[in-house]
Design a protein around this motif. Structure first.
Motif, short mmCIF file in Angstrom:
data_model
loop_
_atom_site.label_atom_id
_atom_site.label_comp_id
_atom_site.label_asym_id
_atom_site.label_seq_id
_atom_site.Cartn_x
_atom_site.Cartn_y
_atom_site.Cartn_z
N GLU B 210 -16.51 -55.07 45.11
CA GLU B 210 -17.40 -54.46 44.34
C GLU B 210 -17.07 -54.37 42.65
N LEU B 211 -18.18 -54.88 42.06
CA LEU B 211 -17.89 -54.99 40.56
C LEU B 211 -18.10 -53.89 39.88
N ILE B 212 -17.02 -52.96 39.24
CA ILE B 212 -17.70 -51.89 38.43
C ILE B 212 -17.12 -52.36 37.09
N THR B 213 -18.04 -52.89 36.04
CA THR B 213 -17.79 -53.43 34.87
C THR B 213 -18.12 -52.18 33.91
N TYR B 214 -17.77 -52.18 32.54
CA TYR B 214 -18.22 -51.38 31.47
C TYR B 214 -17.66 -50.02 31.89
N ALA B 215 -16.60 -49.90 32.48
CA ALA B 215 -16.07 -48.75 33.21
C ALA B 215 -14.64 -48.53 32.77
N PHE B 227 -4.69 -43.03 47.08
CA PHE B 227 -4.94 -42.60 45.96
C PHE B 227 -6.44 -42.29 45.67
N ARG B 228 -6.73 -41.33 44.80
CA ARG B 228 -7.83 -40.90 44.32
C ARG B 228 -8.21 -41.13 43.27
N VAL B 229 -8.99 -41.95 43.12
CA VAL B 229 -9.15 -42.64 41.45
C VAL B 229 -10.54 -42.30 41.08
N ARG B 230 -10.82 -41.77 39.87
CA ARG B 230 -12.00 -41.54 39.16
C ARG B 230 -12.31 -42.47 38.00
N VAL B 231 -13.30 -43.23 38.17
CA VAL B 231 -13.52 -44.29 37.28
C VAL B 231 -14.91 -43.86 36.41
N ARG B 330 -31.04 -38.56 28.50
CA ARG B 330 -30.07 -37.73 27.71
C ARG B 330 -28.65 -38.76 27.45
N TRP B 331 -28.22 -38.60 26.26
CA TRP B 331 -27.04 -39.40 25.96
C TRP B 331 -25.79 -38.73 26.56
N GLU B 336 -20.81 -41.83 33.74
CA GLU B 336 -21.02 -41.56 35.20
C GLU B 336 -19.63 -41.54 35.83
N ILE B 337 -19.31 -40.65 36.56
CA ILE B 337 -17.98 -40.75 37.14
C ILE B 337 -18.28 -41.20 38.43
N ILE B 338 -17.42 -42.20 38.90
CA ILE B 338 -17.30 -42.85 40.34
C ILE B 338 -16.10 -42.39 40.85
#
Lengths: 141, 677
Positions: B210-215, B227-231, B330-331, B336-338
């Motif tokens: 899974e690609l998560i770019t601009y993150a 691990f629990r990771v917040r992106v 809204r800005w 967004e947190i993943i």
């Protein structure tokens, strides 16, 4: 055995840096005084103030706590806690009639055997100059 | 207790200095010691069997080894205990080689005395050992790869192909990294984008990746296996599910909304709506809020309004054929947190090159003094000059180009290390210049040419034969002449005289360093930075892809300067190391962690504020009668013991390094029974 004073020095060494620097000093065959004996701890922050007081109360002539270099603690900031603790202990030691100079904190990196050896020599010399601990009683062998 | 003390001679490494006979007699006299044996090599198979048999025969229920440092053979000796059916943690090692016989070889008598104290200390700790068992956790079989350059892509593909779930997080909108900026790569001078583009496409379409770019990584909790990771995914104002990457929005975005183009290293411009590069994967448009000029006074993030009776749409919104752009959302600067559950992490965040502005002596204000990465864009057909070699100042062809090496590397003022790839890429760039425009004079100023590695020395020799002037010597400075030409004030070490060369374009091979935000990331992960400023590996030879933390691996230029092949090799190594660790269903860790006693805990919470890993938290009682006590999380506790030494009630213990065990060691050094003060 000659009558010359041989101090008894205990060092609490963190397993990641200080203990390994002593291992490296041995591997490189650098010599330092055999009065120095290490007790391995996971982190310098593990060293309870009670351990230091206990050692001094039992008649050890010098105690040091050695941890990772500043800002490089394996456990993020255990070395900082150890440093603060030793500083506080050094402040109160004179109340018990013990010179502050008998306690030290040192940062040593695992790759810096030279620093460990230099520190060991220097601390040994300092303790020799101070002479036997005022608390040294019959308990000493 | 029945402690067995096993004294090693280590050939003569120990026995030359320490009187083994005296040590054995001393050990025999210690309380609780049932067996004392010695061996020429305690790390031999025979000695291992001797220890195992003593345990099996019931002579020994805990083992003290007097030999080399526990770092060496602790695992080996533990295996003897395990084979005999004893807890492998009923072992204590007295380090009488590294910390006794070797550093005290000129004071043999005292060395023997110290060895006795070390053995007594170990025996007294051994008396208090408990038969611990490994802690096992279930393991999350997914991997987080941070950084979507060639290293991260390689590692992701390898792990994906092995069947692991992979999350590839990239801070830019597109994967591909620095390699997409290059024209050709040495030693074959093959097209860089031809190498990386298929891999980018593969990583984007792989079913397990899974690609998560601009993150970016927000924070990381937990430890290996769990691990629990917040992106944090940055807001783009473009619905990527709808965006087809046609670029219509980028063409209508007004030219006053522009900034220097990152992909072209600042040699061109891009607008507020942009697609990062022609190679972009995923090929999606991004809205840059810092550049947007809010066309038609429609501020992004505000509600829609009517203008001339119709709902007003900004040019980009109007241009989008799929209606993917909605500037009225809204800005949210947080984005967004993943949240991801991860078993292991590979850090492959790459490098940055030093800015030319740092080097005042090399006339950085001249537009014709550029970095090698900028020149790479000039050479590239997708760059600002479409591959034609032109000066940035006036877009004219230069008559002469100078390359200057070791700008910021091998220089005590900046970085003492060698950036490793500069010599070769300068030769490559010089060669590409000669191939395209043989009439351009090319000078390379180098301290020396470093071309170790397969086919690389040959590459250097071939390049020389193209008629490139290689001048050995450091450049002292660059003067800008009134006509804009650049005068290189160099030195030719071969003939020992200063040389001056007048050229139209200067390319600086600025040093490779760790990106600024990678330091922050390292802090979030808890991994170390080495003396040269890169991420630190666990061992320079044996554990080059492991960080000092279990389950976190490093690969590529963030560990030190590397070329493409080395980065790929390291990424593959990291992927294999991850796969090996995750192959089992469970992960086993040493049981050296803190334990909170409910009876003794007073609920003050001092330990909570000191725990470096947030492994402690206050558990409220189920009703009013039940008191508040601290709970420790087994998975996050790393066993540093800071809480133990800080607890005012003595409610926390630490297996393996407990209060009574350390006290016993202190007492043993003095020959007295320890008393707690």
């Amino acid at each position: 055995m000659s009558d010359e004073f041989r101090p008894n020095i205990i060092g609490f060494a963190c397993q990641w840096c200080a203990y390994q620097s002593a291992d490296l000093a041995g591997t490189l065959k650098y010599e330092y005084p055999s009065t120095i004996k290490l007790i391995r701890v996971p982190c310098s922050g593990r060293v309870d103030s009670a351990f230091v007081l206990e050692a001094l109360a039992l008649g050890v002539d010098g105690v040091f706590v050695a941890g990772c270099p500043e800002a490089e603690c394996h456990y993020r900031f255990g070395n900082r806690i150890a440093k603060i603790r030793t500083a506080m202990l050094r402040n109160i030691l004179p109340e018990f009639g013990i010179e502050s100079a008998r306690l030290r904190f040192e940062h040593v990196s695992s790759s810096d055997a030279v620093k460990f050896v230099e520190f060991a020599k220097e601390f040994d010399k300092q303790i020799r100059k101070l002479g036997p601990t005022p608390l040294r009683g019959d308990k000493h062998e | 207790m029945k402690a067995g003390v096993y004294v090693c001679h280590c050939g003569n490494n120990i026995s030359d200095t320490v009187d083994i006979g005296e040590l054995i007699d001393f050990a025999r006299g210690l309380e609780g010691v049932s067996v004392v044996r010695d061996h020429l090599f305690m790390c031999s198979e025979m000695a291992w069997e001797m220890i195992r048999r003593d345990i099996v025969n019931g002579l020994v229920d805990r083992v003290v080894i007097a030999a080399c440092t526990p770092k060496n053979h602790e695992k080996f000796f533990r295996s003897a205990l395990e084979a005999a059916g004893l807890s492998k943690y009923m072992l204590e090692i007295a380090n009488i080689r590294e910390q006794c016989s070797w550093p005290h070889k000129s004071e043999k008598k005292y060395a023997t005395e110290k060895a006795k104290l070390l053995v007594r200390s170990a025996v007294s700790k051994a008396a208090l050992l408990e038969p611990l068992e490994d802690i096992t956790f279930s393991i999350e079989k997914s991997v987080l790869v941070i950084g979507g350059g060639i290293g991260g892509i390689t590692a992701s593909l390898d792990l994906g192909n092995m069947g692991y779930r992979v999350y590839l997080v990239e801070k830019e909108p597109s994967v591909g990294g620095k390699l997409t900026k290059f024209d050709k790569i040495f030693p074959l001078n093959d097209c860089a984008s031809c190498v990386v583009s298929p891999m980018m496409a593969e990583v984007a379409t792989h079913p397990l990746i899974e690609l998560i770019t601009y993150a970016e990584i927000e924070d990381v909790e937990g430890s290996f296996g769990n691990f629990r990771v917040r992106v944090r995914k940055k807001q783009t104002y473009v619905d990527w599910d709808k965006c087809i990457g046609c670029g219509a929005c980028t063409t209508v975005c007004p030219s006053k909304a522009r900034v220097p183009d990152e992909f072209n290293e600042g040699l061109g411009w891009r607008t507020a709506m942009y697609i990062p590069s022609p190679h972009a994967v995923p090929r999606k448009a991004v809205h840059d809020p810092n550049v947007c000029v809010n066309c038609g006074k429609k501020t992004f993030g505000t509600k829609r309004f009517l203008r001339n009776g119709k709902e007003y749409l900004t040019p980009c919104e109007k241009a989008c054929p799929t209606g993917a752009i909605n500037r009225s959302i809204r800005w949210d600067p947080e984005g967004e947190i993943i949240e991801l559950d991860i078993g292991a992490i590979i850090v492959a965040v790459g490098y940055q090159v030093m800015d030319k502005e740092v080097f005042k002596e090399y006339a950085p204000h001249s537009p014709n003094v550029i970095t090698a990465l900028q020149f790479e864009r000039i050479l590239s057909p997708t760059g600002p000059t479409e591959g034609r070699i032109l000066k940035p100042s006036d877009m004219q062809k230069p008559n002469a180009i100078s390359f200057i090496s070791c700008v910021g590397s091998r220089d005590a003022r900046y970085h003492t290390y060698c950036s490793k790839v500069c010599c070769l890429y300068m030769l490559k760039q010089a060669r590409l210049v000669k191939e395209k425009n043989p009439e351009i004079n090319v000078y390379i100023h180098m301290i020396d040419v470093r071309a170790p590695g397969k086919d690389l020395e040959e590459y250097y020799v071939q390049t020389r034969q193209l008629g490139i002037n290689i001048i050995r010597g450091k450049v002292g400075g660059i003067e800008v002449l009134p006509d804009g030409k650049l005068r290189i004030l160099g030195f030719d070490a071969d003939i020992g005289t200063p040389v001056e060369v007048e050229v139209d374009l200067v390319v600086l091979a600025t040093a490779i360093e760790l990106p600024e935000d990678a330091r922050k990331l390292a802090r979030k992960l808890g991994i170390n930075i080495d003396s040269s400023g890169f991420l630190k590996e666990d061992h320079p030879k044996l554990r080059t892809v492991e960080s000092s933390l279990d389950g976190i691996f490093i690969a590529g230029c963030c560990q030190g300067p590397k070329d493409v092949s080395e980065t790929i090799a390291q990424a593959k190594a990291a992927a294999t190391a991850v796969a090996a660790l995750m192959a089992g269903d469970k992960v086993r860790v040493e049981p050296y962690i803190a334990e909170v006693s409910n009876e003794l805990c007073g609920g003050c919470g001092i330990c909570i504020s000191l725990c470096p890993y947030n492994a402690l938290e206050m558990a409220e009682g189920s009703d009013e009668t039940e008191k508040r006590v601290v709970k420790r999380d087994v998975r996050t506790c790393k066993g540093c013991g800071i809480c133990v030494s800080s607890c005012p009630s003595g409610a926390i213990s630490l297996s393996g390094y407990d209060d009574d065990q350390i006290s016993a060691q202190i007492g043993a050094m003095l020959g007295v029974m320890a008393v707690r003060v």
